[in-house]
Motif scaffolding. Structure first.
Motif, PDB file in Angstrom:
ATOM      1  N   ALA A  95      -8.099   7.437 150.748  1.00  0.00           N
ATOM      2  CA  ALA A  95      -7.316   6.674 149.922  1.00  0.00           C
ATOM      3  C   ALA A  95      -8.215   7.840 148.849  1.00  0.00           C
ATOM      4  CB  ALA A  95      -9.027   5.896 149.818  1.00  0.00           C
ATOM      5  N   TYR A 124     -12.797  -1.898 150.213  1.00  0.00           N
ATOM      6  CA  TYR A 124     -13.950  -2.518 151.082  1.00  0.00           C
ATOM      7  C   TYR A 124     -13.539  -3.684 151.233  1.00  0.00           C
ATOM      8  CZ  TYR A 124     -16.894   1.510 150.382  1.00  0.00           C
ATOM      9  OH  TYR A 124     -17.527   2.742 150.597  1.00  0.00           O
ATOM     10  N   ASP A 179      -9.160   0.402 142.975  1.00  0.00           N
ATOM     11  CA  ASP A 179      -9.395   0.865 144.732  1.00  0.00           C
ATOM     12  C   ASP A 179     -10.333  -0.325 145.790  1.00  0.00           C
ATOM     13  OD1 ASP A 179     -11.169   1.409 146.337  1.00  0.00           O
ATOM     14  OD2 ASP A 179     -12.054   3.532 145.505  1.00  0.00           O
ATOM     15  N   SER A 199     -10.105   3.937 156.394  1.00  0.00           N
ATOM     16  CA  SER A 199     -11.464   4.015 157.048  1.00  0.00           C
ATOM     17  C   SER A 199     -12.323   3.381 157.141  1.00  0.00           C
ATOM     18  CB  SER A 199     -11.772   5.433 155.450  1.00  0.00           C
ATOM     19  OG  SER A 199     -11.238   6.580 155.715  1.00  0.00           O
ATOM     20  N   LYS A 200     -12.380   2.204 156.044  1.00  0.00           N
ATOM     21  CA  LYS A 200     -13.637   1.892 156.776  1.00  0.00           C
ATOM     22  C   LYS A 200     -13.951   0.870 156.987  1.00  0.00           C
ATOM     23  CE  LYS A 200     -15.286   4.243 153.300  1.00  0.00           C
ATOM     24  NZ  LYS A 200     -15.706   5.373 152.872  1.00  0.00           N
TER      25      LYS A 200
HETATM   26  N1  PMP Z   1     -12.613   5.099 147.610  1.00  0.00           N
HETATM   27  C1  PMP Z   1     -14.166   4.738 147.602  1.00  0.00           C
HETATM   28  C2  PMP Z   1     -14.966   3.212 146.885  1.00  0.00           C
HETATM   29  C3  PMP Z   1     -15.242   4.687 148.841  1.00  0.00           C
HETATM   30  O1  PMP Z   1     -16.254   4.712 148.586  1.00  0.00           O
HETATM   31  C4  PMP Z   1     -14.552   5.447 149.753  1.00  0.00           C
HETATM   32  C5  PMP Z   1     -15.331   7.122 150.908  1.00  0.00           C
HETATM   33  N2  PMP Z   1     -14.905   6.390 151.469  1.00  0.00           N
HETATM   34  C6  PMP Z   1     -13.102   6.592 149.430  1.00  0.00           C
HETATM   35  C7  PMP Z   1     -12.325   5.942 148.325  1.00  0.00           C
HETATM   36  C8  PMP Z   1     -12.529   7.256 150.162  1.00  0.00           C
HETATM   37  O2  PMP Z   1     -11.700   7.019 151.121  1.00  0.00           O
HETATM   38  P1  PMP Z   1     -11.322   7.541 152.812  1.00  0.00           P
HETATM   39  O3  PMP Z   1     -10.776   9.175 152.071  1.00  0.00           O
HETATM   40  O4  PMP Z   1     -11.790   7.843 153.204  1.00  0.00           O
HETATM   41  O5  PMP Z   1     -10.197   6.883 152.950  1.00  0.00           O
END
Ligand code: PMP
Ligand code: GLU
Length: 397
Positions: A102, A209, A206, A238-239
Motif C-alpha cells: 500500500a 486496517y 487508506d 499486509s495487515k
Molecule cells: N497505510 C497505513 C496506515 C499503514 O499503517 C501502513 C503500514 N504498513 C501502510 C499503509 C503500508 O502498508 P504496506 O505497504 O505494507 O501495504
C-alpha cells in the motif's frame, strides 16, 4: 563523498520513525538486551496455509515473468469482487492498480496528482509516511490537529477552515494508524458534505486496517456517491493476512488516475511480485471468516492492553476501535525527571522506556501527535503483560 551532493528530495526526507525504532529494537535484542518491541505495526501470525499453498502452486506453475504493470487481470477481478463484497464499491478491473505494498500505491497516487505548491490536508495524527510522501511530491502538507478529547477525529468545520485555493488532496485513514479511531458513516458523510462544495479536491482513503475494526461497521469513503469519482481507495494484504513482507497493495480509483499510476509504476518498479499476486487472489477470494481467529486475538489484546494501561500513572488514553495501536497522551511527564533522565517531549519519553525498561514504542511526534507515544499491540498477550508491568513499575514507583 559528501551528503551535500544528495538531492534536496532525500535531504528533506525524514527516516521512517516506525522502521527506525523497529531496527533499533532488533539491534538491541541481537546485542543481548531483553527488548519487548511494541514499536512496529506488524501482525505476529504466520501467513494462513491456504495462502502459502497458492504461492507454492504459483512457483510450481512457473509464474516467473514480468506481470502486467497494473497486476494480473484475474487478481484485479478478485479485487473488484472484494470491493463489491466488503465495501459496496463497484470498480472495473481497469480501475485497479496492484502495487508493491500500500506504501507504493500511496506514493503513486501522490506523485501522479500533486504539483509543487499544492496543499494536502492531513488530519493528525496520521501515519508517518504520508507527510514524507507528500513532501517527496514537492507539495505541502497541512496538519489538521485533533486531540484526545475529540477521539482524534476532525470536525466538518475544521476541514472547511483548513481548505484554501491550493488544497488538492486530503488523506483519510480509518481505522487509523496511530490512534486506532474509526470514523462512522455519519461522520464521513458530514465531512463529504463539506468536500462537495470543493469539486477540485481529491481524496485518498487508506483502508488498510479495514478488517481490524472491532466495534463499528466498516465504511468506505468512496461509497458516498458524490465522492466516488474523486476518491482513491487504498488497501492491501499486509495487515489482514499477516503478509507484510509479501509487499502487496492495491487501489481502486477513477480510471484516469489508475492509468496514471500504472504509467509511473511502469517506469519505476513494473508489475508487483508475481508470486505474491497469485497468493493474494487466494487471500481475497476466501471468506473473511478464514482470518477471524487473528481479528479475535487482536481484539483480546486490545482489551488487555486497555485494562493494563488504566493502572499506569500519567497516561491518558482513548479507547481505540480499530487497527492495533494505542496512542496514550504522556504529556503529564513533560518537564519531569525520571531516574535521572529529563523528559522534554514524547521522543524523550519513548527513549526512557527503551533505555530503562527495554520496551520499544514510537514517539507520537512522527505522527503529528507530539503529546503521545504509539504502542503497537500486535505482540503476544504475554509480551503485552510483561511490557505493561515494566512500564508501571518504572512510572508508579
Ligand atoms: N497505510 C497505513 C496506515 C499503514 O499503517 C501502513 C503500514 N504498513 C501502510 C499503509 C503500508 O502498508 P504496506 O505497504 O505494507 O501495504
Ligand atoms: N505501518 C506499520 C507501522 O506503522 C509498519 C511500518 C511502516 O511501514 O511504517 O508501524
Amino acid at each position: 563523498m559528501s551528503d551535500s551532493l544528495l538531492s534536496h528530495r532525500i535531504k528533506n526526507m525524514p527516516v521512517s520513525q516506525t522502521l527506525a525504532m523497529a531496527a533499533k529494537a532488533r539491534e538491541l535484542k541481537e546485542a543481548g538486551r531483553d527488548i519487548i518491541s511494541l514499536s512496529l505495526g506488524e501482525p505476529d501470525f504466520h501467513v494462513p496455509d491456504f495462502i502459502k499453498k497458492a504461492a507454492i502452486q504459483a512457483i510450481n506453475d512457473n509464474y516467473n515473468s514480468y506481470s502486467p504493470i497494473n497486476g494480473y487481470l484475474d487478481l484485479r477481478q478478485s479485487i473488484c469482487k472484494k470491493f463489491k463484497r466488503d465495501n459496496g464499491l463497484i470498480y472495473k478491473p481497469e480501475q485497479i492498480v496492484v502495487s508493491t505494498g500500500a506504501k507504493q500505491a500511496l506514493a503513486n497516487a501522490a506523485l501522479v496528482l500533486l504539483n509543487p505548491g499544492d496543499e494536502v490536508l492531513l488530519p493528525a495524527p496520521y501515519w508517518v509516511s504520508y507527510s514524507a510522501i507528500v513532501t517527496l511530491a514537492e507539495a505541502k502538507y497541512i496538519e489538521i490537529p485533533t486531540t484526545i478529547d475529540t477521539d482524534f477525529k476532525i470536525t466538518p468545520k475544521q476541514l472547511e477552515d483548513a481548505i484554501t485555493p491550493k488544497t488538492k488532496l486530503i488523506i483519510f485513514n480509518s481505522p487509523n494508524n496511530p490512534s486506532g479511531m474509526v470514523y462512522s458513516e455519519k461522520e464521513y458523510r458530514a465531512l463529504a458534505k463539506v468536500l462537495e462544495k470543493y469539486p477540485d479536491i481529491y481524496i485518498i482513503s487508506d483502508e488498510i486496517y479495514e478488517y481490524l475494526n472491532f466495534e463499528a461497521l466498516s465504511f468506505s469513503f468512496a461509497a458516498i456517491e458524490s465522492m466516488y469519482d474523486r476518491t482513491i481507495t487504498i488497501n492491501g494484504v499486509s495487515k489482514a493476512f499477516a503478509m507484510t513482507g509479501w509487499r502487496m497493495g492495491y487501489i481502486g480509483a477513477p480510471e484516469w488516475i489508475a492509468k496514471a499510476c500504472t504509467k509511473i509504476q511502469g517506469q519505476i518498479t513494473s508489475g508487483a511480485n508475481c508470486i505474491s499476486q497469485r497468493a493474494t487472489i487466494a487471500a481475497l477470494e476466501a471468506p473473511v471468516s478464514s482470518i477471524q481467529y487473528m481479528i479475535d486475538e487482536f481484539n483480546k489484546r486490545r482489551l488487555l492492553i486497555l485494562d493494563l494501561l488504566k493502572n499506569i500513572k500519567g497516561f491518558k488514553t482513548t479507547k481505540p476501535l480499530g487497527a492495533f495501536y494505542v496512542l496514550p497522551d504522556v504529556s503529564y511527564y513533560f518537564g519531569k525527571t525520571i531516574k535521572g533522565q529529563k523528559i522534554n517531549n514524547a521522543g524523550d519519553f519513548s527513549l526512557l522506556l527503551l533505555e530503562k525498561v527495554n520496551v520499544a514504542t514510537v514517539t507520537g511526534e512522527a505522527f503529528g501527535a507530539p503529546n503521545c507515544i504509539r504502542i503497537s499491540y500486535s505482540a503476544s498477550q504475554e509480551n503485552i503483560k510483561e511490557a505493561m508491568r515494566r512500564i508501571s513499575e518504572l512510572l508508579n514507583s
